[in-house]
Design an enzyme around this catalytic site. Sequence first.
Site, PDB file in Angstrom:
ATOM      1  N   TYR A   1      -4.359  48.423 -29.808  1.00 40.95           N
ATOM      2  CA  TYR A   1      -5.311  49.188 -28.998  1.00 40.95           C
ATOM      3  C   TYR A   1      -5.601  50.502 -29.718  1.00 40.95           C
ATOM      4  CZ  TYR A   1      -3.968  46.067 -25.100  1.00 40.95           C
ATOM      5  OH  TYR A   1      -3.735  44.989 -24.296  1.00 40.95           O
TER       6      TYR A   1
ATOM      7  N   PHE B   1      -0.970  43.290 -26.941  1.00 39.77           N
ATOM      8  CA  PHE B   1      -1.391  43.219 -25.536  1.00 39.77           C
ATOM      9  C   PHE B   1      -0.656  44.202 -24.616  1.00 39.77           C
ATOM     10  CE2 PHE B   1      -2.570  38.929 -27.108  1.00 39.77           C
ATOM     11  CZ  PHE B   1      -3.930  38.982 -26.849  1.00 39.77           C
TER      12      PHE B   1
ATOM     13  N   HIS C   1      -9.533  33.346 -25.804  1.00 44.37           N
ATOM     14  CA  HIS C   1      -8.880  34.641 -25.681  1.00 44.37           C
ATOM     15  C   HIS C   1      -8.925  35.122 -24.217  1.00 44.37           C
ATOM     16  CE1 HIS C   1      -8.196  38.965 -26.446  1.00 44.37           C
ATOM     17  NE2 HIS C   1      -7.651  38.570 -27.582  1.00 44.37           N
TER      18      HIS C   1
END
Length: 220
Positions: A67, A78, A187
Site C-alpha cells: 500500500y 493486504f 483479485h
Amino acid sequence: MDVRIEESWKQRLKAEFEKEYFLRLVDFVKEEYRTRTIYPPGSLIFNAFNLCPFDKVKAVIIGQDPYHGPGQAHGLCFSVRDGVTFPPSLVNIFKEIHDDLGIPVPKSGNLERWARQGVLLLNAILTVRANQAGSHQGKGWEQFTDAVIKILNEEKNNLVFFLWGAYAQNKGAVIDKTRHLVLESVHPSPLSAAKGFFGNRHFSKCNEYLAMHGIEPVKW
C-alpha cells in the site's frame, strides 16, 4: 551480503543476497529511503519473513506491491496496521471469510495473526514510493520473490498457495500442483471481486486441505 531477515530464511536465501541484481536492488532501495518517502518503514521490509519462519509456512498469499498511503504498509500483503481504515480489497477478503466460514469481520486489518500461524503474506515487490503505486517495479524485487516461491515449491510439500488475479497467477505458474494446493480466482479488488472472488470459498478449502494432510488449519 548480511541482510537482516529471520535466520531460517537467511540460510535459504543467502545465494540470492550475493547475486548482482540483489546488490543493485539494495543500492537502489537505500537511495530511495534516503531521498524520498518510501513504504513500508525500512525495518519492516522483510516483516512477512520475520513473522513466518520457513519451517512454519503452511500457506502463501501473493500480493503485488505495498500500500502506498501513509501508515498503511507494514510488510504483509493486504494487511494494514491496527487502527487503519480497511482498504477495499481487504474489506472484500473479510467479507468472503465471513460468507465462507461465518467468522465475524475483525476490528483490525492487521494480519500478523495469520502470519504467526504460518501464512506467508508475500508481496511480489517489497517497497514503494509514497502515493506512487508500482513505483519500484522492475528493480529486482520480482526476481527475489520468484526465488522465494521457487524454494517453497521445491523444499516443502502440501502448501496452500492463494493466487488472486492474473499477476499472482503468472507469478505462481511454477508451482507444482501435484505437491501443493493452488487456489486461483480473480483479485479481491472492487473492480473484479464480484466476478469470482466472492464465493470462491478459498479459506475453507485451504483448511480442509491442511487438515487432510495433518496440518493445523488457519484461524482466519
